[in-house]
Design a protein around this motif. Sequence first.
Motif, PDB file in Angstrom:
ATOM      1  N   ALA A 151      64.401  51.437 105.503  1.00  0.00           N
ATOM      2  CA  ALA A 151      64.790  51.939 106.814  1.00  0.00           C
ATOM      3  C   ALA A 151      64.375  50.986 107.929  1.00  0.00           C
ATOM      4  O   ALA A 151      65.038  50.902 108.968  1.00  0.00           O
ATOM      5  N   GLY A 152      63.281  50.247 107.726  1.00  0.00           N
ATOM      6  CA  GLY A 152      62.830  49.289 108.731  1.00  0.00           C
ATOM      7  C   GLY A 152      63.717  48.075 108.836  1.00  0.00           C
ATOM      8  O   GLY A 152      63.563  47.273 109.775  1.00  0.00           O
ATOM      9  N   PHE A 153      64.645  47.910 107.890  1.00  0.00           N
ATOM     10  CA  PHE A 153      65.568  46.763 107.909  1.00  0.00           C
ATOM     11  C   PHE A 153      67.024  47.221 107.885  1.00  0.00           C
ATOM     12  O   PHE A 153      67.918  46.443 107.553  1.00  0.00           O
ATOM     13  N   ASP A 154      67.243  48.491 108.222  1.00  0.00           N
ATOM     14  CA  ASP A 154      68.585  49.070 108.233  1.00  0.00           C
ATOM     15  C   ASP A 154      69.269  48.944 106.877  1.00  0.00           C
ATOM     16  O   ASP A 154      70.476  48.683 106.778  1.00  0.00           O
ATOM     17  N   GLN A 155      68.462  49.096 105.812  1.00  0.00           N
ATOM     18  CA  GLN A 155      68.983  49.034 104.446  1.00  0.00           C
ATOM     19  C   GLN A 155      69.077  50.431 103.858  1.00  0.00           C
ATOM     20  O   GLN A 155      68.204  51.279 104.079  1.00  0.00           O
ATOM     21  N   GLU A 156      70.148  50.673 103.108  1.00  0.00           N
ATOM     22  CA  GLU A 156      70.330  51.975 102.477  1.00  0.00           C
ATOM     23  C   GLU A 156      69.315  52.188 101.363  1.00  0.00           C
ATOM     24  O   GLU A 156      68.910  51.241 100.675  1.00  0.00           O
ATOM     25  N   TYR A 157      68.947  53.420 101.171  1.00  0.00           N
ATOM     26  CA  TYR A 157      68.034  53.805 100.096  1.00  0.00           C
ATOM     27  C   TYR A 157      68.687  53.475  98.740  1.00  0.00           C
ATOM     28  O   TYR A 157      69.806  53.890  98.460  1.00  0.00           O
ATOM     29  N   GLY A 158      68.008  52.667  97.913  1.00  0.00           N
ATOM     30  CA  GLY A 158      68.537  52.296  96.604  1.00  0.00           C
ATOM     31  C   GLY A 158      69.318  51.004  96.586  1.00  0.00           C
ATOM     32  O   GLY A 158      69.783  50.585  95.512  1.00  0.00           O
ATOM     33  N   SER A 159      69.484  50.345  97.729  1.00  0.00           N
ATOM     34  CA  SER A 159      70.182  49.059  97.741  1.00  0.00           C
ATOM     35  C   SER A 159      69.272  47.960  97.207  1.00  0.00           C
ATOM     36  O   SER A 159      68.045  48.075  97.234  1.00  0.00           O
ATOM     37  N   VAL A 160      69.892  46.887  96.706  1.00  0.00           N
ATOM     38  CA  VAL A 160      69.130  45.801  96.097  1.00  0.00           C
ATOM     39  C   VAL A 160      68.333  45.061  97.164  1.00  0.00           C
ATOM     40  O   VAL A 160      68.890  44.620  98.192  1.00  0.00           O
ATOM     41  N   TRP A 161      67.031  44.906  96.922  1.00  0.00           N
ATOM     42  CA  TRP A 161      66.151  44.203  97.836  1.00  0.00           C
ATOM     43  C   TRP A 161      66.003  42.732  97.425  1.00  0.00           C
ATOM     44  O   TRP A 161      66.114  41.830  98.239  1.00  0.00           O
ATOM     45  N   ASN A 162      65.793  42.520  96.131  1.00  0.00           N
ATOM     46  CA  ASN A 162      65.584  41.153  95.649  1.00  0.00           C
ATOM     47  C   ASN A 162      65.859  41.101  94.150  1.00  0.00           C
ATOM     48  O   ASN A 162      65.732  42.108  93.443  1.00  0.00           O
ATOM     49  N   GLU A 163      66.231  39.921  93.659  1.00  0.00           N
ATOM     50  CA  GLU A 163      66.430  39.689  92.231  1.00  0.00           C
ATOM     51  C   GLU A 163      65.688  38.421  91.822  1.00  0.00           C
ATOM     52  O   GLU A 163      65.609  37.463  92.603  1.00  0.00           O
ATOM     53  N   ALA A 164      65.162  38.426  90.619  1.00  0.00           N
ATOM     54  CA  ALA A 164      64.441  37.256  90.110  1.00  0.00           C
ATOM     55  C   ALA A 164      64.611  37.195  88.603  1.00  0.00           C
ATOM     56  O   ALA A 164      64.603  38.218  87.906  1.00  0.00           O
ATOM     57  N   SER A 165      64.780  35.978  88.088  1.00  0.00           N
ATOM     58  CA  SER A 165      64.885  35.789  86.639  1.00  0.00           C
ATOM     59  C   SER A 165      64.392  34.400  86.296  1.00  0.00           C
ATOM     60  O   SER A 165      64.325  33.513  87.157  1.00  0.00           O
ATOM     61  N   GLY A 166      64.033  34.207  85.035  1.00  0.00           N
ATOM     62  CA  GLY A 166      63.558  32.900  84.605  1.00  0.00           C
ATOM     63  C   GLY A 166      62.793  32.985  83.307  1.00  0.00           C
ATOM     64  O   GLY A 166      62.748  34.027  82.650  1.00  0.00           O
ATOM     65  N   ILE A 167      62.185  31.881  82.935  1.00  0.00           N
ATOM     66  CA  ILE A 167      61.355  31.782  81.741  1.00  0.00           C
ATOM     67  C   ILE A 167      59.994  31.258  82.159  1.00  0.00           C
ATOM     68  O   ILE A 167      59.901  30.289  82.923  1.00  0.00           O
ATOM     69  N   THR A 168      58.942  31.905  81.685  1.00  0.00           N
ATOM     70  CA  THR A 168      57.591  31.514  82.062  1.00  0.00           C
ATOM     71  C   THR A 168      56.697  31.462  80.830  1.00  0.00           C
ATOM     72  O   THR A 168      56.890  32.257  79.891  1.00  0.00           O
ATOM     73  N   PRO A 169      55.723  30.549  80.772  1.00  0.00           N
ATOM     74  CA  PRO A 169      54.769  30.548  79.664  1.00  0.00           C
ATOM     75  C   PRO A 169      53.829  31.744  79.762  1.00  0.00           C
ATOM     76  O   PRO A 169      53.613  32.303  80.847  1.00  0.00           O
ATOM     77  N   THR A 170      53.286  32.140  78.637  1.00  0.00           N
ATOM     78  CA  THR A 170      52.367  33.276  78.590  1.00  0.00           C
ATOM     79  C   THR A 170      51.190  32.979  77.668  1.00  0.00           C
ATOM     80  O   THR A 170      51.270  32.131  76.782  1.00  0.00           O
ATOM     81  N   PHE A 171      50.134  33.718  77.893  1.00  0.00           N
ATOM     82  CA  PHE A 171      48.983  33.737  76.993  1.00  0.00           C
ATOM     83  C   PHE A 171      48.690  35.189  76.679  1.00  0.00           C
ATOM     84  O   PHE A 171      48.706  36.046  77.576  1.00  0.00           O
ATOM     85  N   SER A 172      48.431  35.490  75.415  1.00  0.00           N
ATOM     86  CA  SER A 172      48.179  36.884  75.038  1.00  0.00           C
ATOM     87  C   SER A 172      47.135  36.964  73.935  1.00  0.00           C
ATOM     88  O   SER A 172      46.934  36.026  73.163  1.00  0.00           O
ATOM     89  N   GLY A 173      46.486  38.105  73.869  1.00  0.00           N
ATOM     90  CA  GLY A 173      45.479  38.350  72.842  1.00  0.00           C
ATOM     91  C   GLY A 173      45.238  39.831  72.687  1.00  0.00           C
ATOM     92  O   GLY A 173      45.548  40.624  73.592  1.00  0.00           O
ATOM     93  N   GLY A 174      44.713  40.209  71.540  1.00  0.00           N
ATOM     94  CA  GLY A 174      44.462  41.629  71.325  1.00  0.00           C
ATOM     95  C   GLY A 174      43.831  41.907  69.981  1.00  0.00           C
ATOM     96  O   GLY A 174      43.313  41.013  69.305  1.00  0.00           O
TER      97      GLY A 174
END
Length: 274
Positions: A151-174
């Motif tokens: 509402a602070g940017f005159d955007q409708e509720y549920g409209s797309v704000w941002n998109e991001a995609s890509g490939i990133t390295p990871t580290f994991s353990g468990g």
Amino acid sequence: MPSSLRTIIIIAILIATVLPESVAQRRRRSTIWEGFSVTGRLGANHFYGDLVDDGRTHLSLGVNADKELTTFLSARASIMGGEMSGIQLSAPGINNAWFDNTYGEFNVGVTFRPIDVLFGYFKQRSINPYIIGQVGALYYSATKYYGVYGAGFDQEYGSVWNEASGITPTFSGGLGISLWINSQWSVNIEGIGTVPFTDDLDAHKEYEIPGGGVVQTESNDFYYTTSIGITYLIDDSRWRNEPKYNRKAYLKTRSQYRGSSKRNSKAIKRKRRR
């Protein structure tokens, strides 16, 4: 002797020498499948990031393959994927913003079985915990949506704000725990935490504020995955035929030890009575 006849004899001798060896090599079992197992996994991912006050848990599916390297260490490769999402609340029941993300990860690493080091390798141990360490790559495709913040940017509720995609390295353990069923099947439970080298899994690493200005969010998202797996052992490891690794031999030795202990105890009692 004609040269053609000598050539035929030489070829025949070579065939007679090489053929049995090649047949023997074909009959020899390949060692690549020794100690190799495949596991199907079903579980859930639990996301921790900037846009998650609610809805952090979603389904994950995957498969991993393990190859025994030693009596306590295995190489591991895994593929896991699913969906992530989260909702940021400005007040109870009021969505400020939310996101969804489709992801897939590929990891390689090792599993370490400490009990096999402390008490000796035992292929058919009923319960065997293990430690997991991995590195990998994560593909993500995330979309962020406006809630009441739009509402602070005159955007409708549920409209797309941002998109991001890509490939990133990871580290994991468990940690994991394996439950032995029989010589080919087992069930295991795992909990693995993953640190990706990006803050874009929720497409929210920065945002504008009404009136101007950009705010940087906290660095790097995080998630962990809990899953249950069913493991099929394709071929047993090279240690399968050693008696000390055989369950029947173990049970027989234990019963003999208990029997000898009882006999010794009875003999001592008889001597005391005399």
